[in-house]
Write a protein that holds these residues in place. Structure first.
Motif, mmCIF file in Angstrom:
data_model
loop_
_atom_site.group_PDB
_atom_site.id
_atom_site.type_symbol
_atom_site.label_atom_id
_atom_site.label_comp_id
_atom_site.label_asym_id
_atom_site.label_seq_id
_atom_site.Cartn_x
_atom_site.Cartn_y
_atom_site.Cartn_z
ATOM 1 N N MET A 1 0.850 -1.181 0.000
ATOM 2 C CA MET A 1 0.000 0.000 0.000
ATOM 3 C C MET A 1 0.898 1.248 0.000
ATOM 4 O O MET A 1 1.784 1.375 0.815
ATOM 5 N N THR A 2 0.645 2.177 -0.919
ATOM 6 C CA THR A 2 1.468 3.380 -1.004
ATOM 7 C C THR A 2 0.965 4.447 -0.038
ATOM 8 O O THR A 2 -0.098 4.310 0.568
ATOM 9 N N VAL A 3 1.745 5.502 0.074
ATOM 10 C CA VAL A 3 1.385 6.598 0.985
ATOM 11 C C VAL A 3 0.086 7.249 0.545
ATOM 12 O O VAL A 3 -0.768 7.595 1.360
ATOM 13 N N ILE A 4 -0.125 7.406 -0.757
ATOM 14 C CA ILE A 4 -1.342 8.051 -1.259
ATOM 15 C C ILE A 4 -2.561 7.191 -0.959
ATOM 16 O O ILE A 4 -3.629 7.696 -0.629
ATOM 17 N N GLU A 5 -2.431 5.879 -1.057
ATOM 18 C CA GLU A 5 -3.556 4.994 -0.772
ATOM 19 C C GLU A 5 -3.929 5.011 0.704
ATOM 20 O O GLU A 5 -5.091 4.850 1.045
ATOM 21 N N ARG A 6 -2.957 5.212 1.589
ATOM 22 C CA ARG A 6 -3.232 5.223 3.032
ATOM 23 C C ARG A 6 -3.698 6.579 3.537
ATOM 24 O O ARG A 6 -4.198 6.683 4.642
ATOM 25 N N ARG A 7 -3.524 7.618 2.754
ATOM 26 C CA ARG A 7 -3.864 8.970 3.212
ATOM 27 C C ARG A 7 -5.376 9.141 3.267
ATOM 28 O O ARG A 7 -6.069 8.892 2.291
ATOM 29 N N GLU A 8 -5.875 9.595 4.396
ATOM 30 C CA GLU A 8 -7.297 9.863 4.570
ATOM 31 C C GLU A 8 -7.518 11.370 4.613
ATOM 32 O O GLU A 8 -6.804 12.085 5.287
ATOM 33 N N VAL A 9 -8.504 11.831 3.888
ATOM 34 C CA VAL A 9 -8.830 13.249 3.856
ATOM 35 C C VAL A 9 -10.250 13.394 4.382
ATOM 36 O O VAL A 9 -11.175 12.764 3.880
ATOM 37 N N ALA A 10 -10.409 14.233 5.392
ATOM 38 C CA ALA A 10 -11.742 14.481 5.948
ATOM 39 C C ALA A 10 -12.555 15.311 4.955
ATOM 40 O O ALA A 10 -12.007 16.095 4.165
ATOM 41 N N LEU A 11 -13.849 15.127 4.980
ATOM 42 C CA LEU A 11 -14.737 15.851 4.078
ATOM 43 C C LEU A 11 -14.626 17.359 4.286
ATOM 44 O O LEU A 11 -14.646 18.132 3.324
ATOM 45 N N VAL A 12 -14.461 17.788 5.518
ATOM 46 C CA VAL A 12 -14.329 19.218 5.807
ATOM 47 C C VAL A 12 -13.065 19.772 5.164
ATOM 48 O O VAL A 12 -13.076 20.864 4.592
ATOM 49 N N ASP A 13 -11.970 19.030 5.226
ATOM 50 C CA ASP A 13 -10.728 19.480 4.601
ATOM 51 C C ASP A 13 -10.870 19.551 3.084
ATOM 52 O O ASP A 13 -10.377 20.479 2.449
ATOM 53 N N LEU A 14 -11.539 18.584 2.510
ATOM 54 C CA LEU A 14 -11.754 18.582 1.065
ATOM 55 C C LEU A 14 -12.596 19.775 0.638
ATOM 56 O O LEU A 14 -12.268 20.472 -0.327
ATOM 57 N N LEU A 15 -13.677 20.066 1.362
ATOM 58 C CA LEU A 15 -14.517 21.225 1.035
ATOM 59 C C LEU A 15 -13.748 22.528 1.204
ATOM 60 O O LEU A 15 -13.906 23.453 0.409
#
Length: 62
Positions: A1-15
């Motif tokens: 699993m790569t770093v990008i696949e493990r990275r989680e982004v919260a919906l608030v951060d995305l918005l």
């Protein structure tokens, strides 16, 4: 699993990221019966956050 696949982004951060730069929405809806267009709706919208560089268009109304 790569770093990008493990990275989680919260919906608030995305918005927050999307609204900081602005988002353009565009779409078409057509209601058609028997190959006859009855209703057509076109949507074009720009959504962005309000800040010093982009003032609110409604601040001088009241």
């Amino acid at each position: 699993m790569t770093v990008i696949e493990r990275r989680e982004v919260a919906l608030v951060d995305l918005l927050d990221r999307l609204l900081a730069g602005g988002v353009v929405l565009a779409g078409d809806v057509t209601l058609r019966i028997a190959d006859v267009d009855l209703v057509r709706i076109d949507l074009k919208a720009l959504i962005s956050s309000v800040n010093e560089n982009v003032p609110s268009p409604w601040e001088n109304i009241l």
